[in-house]
Design an enzyme around this catalytic site. Structure first.
Site, PDB file in Angstrom:
ATOM      1  N   ASN A  11       0.885  -1.363   0.153  1.00  0.00           N
ATOM      2  CA  ASN A  11       0.177  -0.257  -0.443  1.00  0.00           C
ATOM      3  C   ASN A  11       0.472   1.359   0.445  1.00  0.00           C
ATOM      4  OD1 ASN A  11      -1.445   2.163   0.777  1.00  0.00           O
ATOM      5  ND2 ASN A  11      -2.784   1.095   2.136  1.00  0.00           N
ATOM      6  N   ASP A  71      -0.774  -4.135  11.369  1.00  0.00           N
ATOM      7  CA  ASP A  71      -1.952  -4.955  11.037  1.00  0.00           C
ATOM      8  C   ASP A  71      -2.807  -3.734  11.943  1.00  0.00           C
ATOM      9  OD1 ASP A  71      -3.702  -7.067   9.944  1.00  0.00           O
ATOM     10  OD2 ASP A  71      -4.460  -7.955  11.454  1.00  0.00           O
ATOM     11  N   LYS A 175      -8.203  12.845  11.675  1.00  0.00           N
ATOM     12  CA  LYS A 175      -7.990  11.664  11.858  1.00  0.00           C
ATOM     13  C   LYS A 175      -6.691  11.329  12.734  1.00  0.00           C
ATOM     14  CE  LYS A 175      -8.558   6.794  10.159  1.00  0.00           C
ATOM     15  NZ  LYS A 175      -8.631   6.210   8.853  1.00  0.00           N
TER      16      LYS A 175
HETATM   17  P1  IMP Z   1      -4.741  -3.580   7.309  1.00  0.00           P
HETATM   18  O1  IMP Z   1      -4.193  -3.430   8.988  1.00  0.00           O
HETATM   19  O2  IMP Z   1      -4.707  -2.176   7.208  1.00  0.00           O
HETATM   20  O3  IMP Z   1      -4.716  -4.653   7.157  1.00  0.00           O
HETATM   21  O4  IMP Z   1      -6.306  -3.603   7.561  1.00  0.00           O
HETATM   22  C1  IMP Z   1      -7.430  -4.501   8.020  1.00  0.00           C
HETATM   23  C2  IMP Z   1      -8.578  -3.923   7.633  1.00  0.00           C
HETATM   24  O5  IMP Z   1      -8.566  -3.095   8.935  1.00  0.00           O
HETATM   25  C3  IMP Z   1      -9.059  -2.539   6.811  1.00  0.00           C
HETATM   26  O6  IMP Z   1      -9.224  -3.343   5.321  1.00  0.00           O
HETATM   27  C4  IMP Z   1     -10.787  -1.644   7.248  1.00  0.00           C
HETATM   28  O7  IMP Z   1     -11.587  -2.607   6.548  1.00  0.00           O
HETATM   29  C5  IMP Z   1      -9.754  -2.152   8.468  1.00  0.00           C
HETATM   30  N1  IMP Z   1      -8.936  -1.392   9.189  1.00  0.00           N
HETATM   31  C6  IMP Z   1      -8.372  -0.782   9.617  1.00  0.00           C
HETATM   32  N2  IMP Z   1      -7.406   0.484  10.066  1.00  0.00           N
HETATM   33  C7  IMP Z   1      -9.281   1.287   9.797  1.00  0.00           C
HETATM   34  C8  IMP Z   1      -9.609   3.161   9.672  1.00  0.00           C
HETATM   35  O8  IMP Z   1      -8.286   3.605  10.248  1.00  0.00           O
HETATM   36  N3  IMP Z   1     -10.525   3.083   9.199  1.00  0.00           N
HETATM   37  C9  IMP Z   1     -10.984   1.772   8.971  1.00  0.00           C
HETATM   38  N4  IMP Z   1     -11.098   1.134   8.670  1.00  0.00           N
HETATM   39  C10 IMP Z   1     -10.152   0.302   8.797  1.00  0.00           C
END
Ligand code: IMP
Length: 278
Positions: A11, A71, A175
């Protein structure tokens, strides 16, 4: 040369974010591609911290560089902490964020309490086996309808009561100030800074042990005539070359870094003091 860290993400926004905060420590952050590897780590952990560490360790092993993994996700009280580590896959991998949000709204409907929190875990693994972790949370409530157009994922349905806004109604700066991720990033950077200072100190001490006498003797033998009369009032050389508390004993944490942050922890490999996450 500045130390390079590799971040386990595809990302670009996450890469930019980590680059920005670690550049303040003079550190470089590269992507797995830039490090010449392609590791896709399965998130098999049962906690955010486990998943973050899985990614960090796999990438560290693949590149030989210190590696960072993270994560995050949303935990809803009436869903027993769900979707939790399954946040990205809740309702299936092929549905949109809006569909996922509607599904979550349906599942909390009529359940009374709507308390929820986001969690973000960040882990760093070093080639010598040392590890560092930071974890932060942001508490709020699930809104009744999606509100706002900013952000991503669950942002439109996560209301942050102190601001009376959902995350999707906030600017990115607003945020980041209160979010699990903003707080975890800052805590991690602080912990990493403290860890690297401690490591530099230990290397200096080890160097002194390898060359006994040289470091200590130099200032004294060179100085005598330059400080004849005031020598008693002037602090001794150890002001410049910090005194060794006890040979090869670790320096007490509080003495080195009075502001060691509360949540982050770092573990030295040899001590096998890894925090267990259940
Ligand atoms: P990752 O840690 O980027 O894989 O995020 C896992 C999932 O958690 C994301 O796909 C979102 O669905 C959710 N998520 C994590 N942080 C946020 C946030 O700040 N806003 C909204 N969704 C979040």
């Amino acid at each position: 040369m500045s130390e390079r860290f590799v971040l386990a993400t595809h990302n670009p926004a996450k890469l930019r974010e980590m680059r920005e905060i670690l550049s303040e420590l003079g550190l470089e952050v590269i992507s797995p591609e830039e490090a010449g590897v392609a590791v896709d780590v399965e998130e098999t952990g049962t906690t955010f911290a486990e998943n973050a560490m899985l990614k960090a360790k796999a990438l560290c092993a693949a590149t030989g560089l210190p590696a960072i993994g993270d994560d995050s996700g949303l935990c809803v009280d009436v869903l027993n902490g769900g979707p939790g580590v399954y946040s990205a896959r809740y309702g299936g991998e092929d549905i949109t964020d809006a569909q996922r949000n509607n599904l979550l709204l349906e599942s909390v409907k009529g359940q009374g309490r709507r308390d929820a929190h986001f969690t973000c875990s960040i882990a760093c693994a070093f080639p010598d086996g040392d590890t560092l972790t930071a974890e932060e949370h942001c508490h709020g409530v699930i809104s009744y309808i999606p509100l706002g157009t900013g952000g991503f994922g669950y942002d439109p349905i996560f209301n942050y009561p102190p601001k009376l806004k959902t995350f999707a109604q906030m600017t990115p700066e607003e945020k980041s100030e209160v979010s699990h991720r903003g707080k975890a990033l800052r805590a991690f950077a602080e912990a990493l800074g403290a860890y690297l200072s401690e490591r530099a100190w230990k290397e200096l001490e080890a160097e002194k042990e390898r060359q006994p006498g040289e470091a200590d003797a130099a200032p004294e033998s060179a100085e005598p005539q330059t400080v004849p009369e005031v020598s008693e009032a002037v602090p001794d050389a150890p002001e410049v070359v910090p005194e060794t508390p006890e040979k090869s004993e670790p320096v007490p944490e509080a003495a080195k870094n009075p502001q060691t942050p509360r949540t982050p922890t770092h573990h030295h490999h040899k001590k096998k003091k890894h925090k267990k996450h259940h």
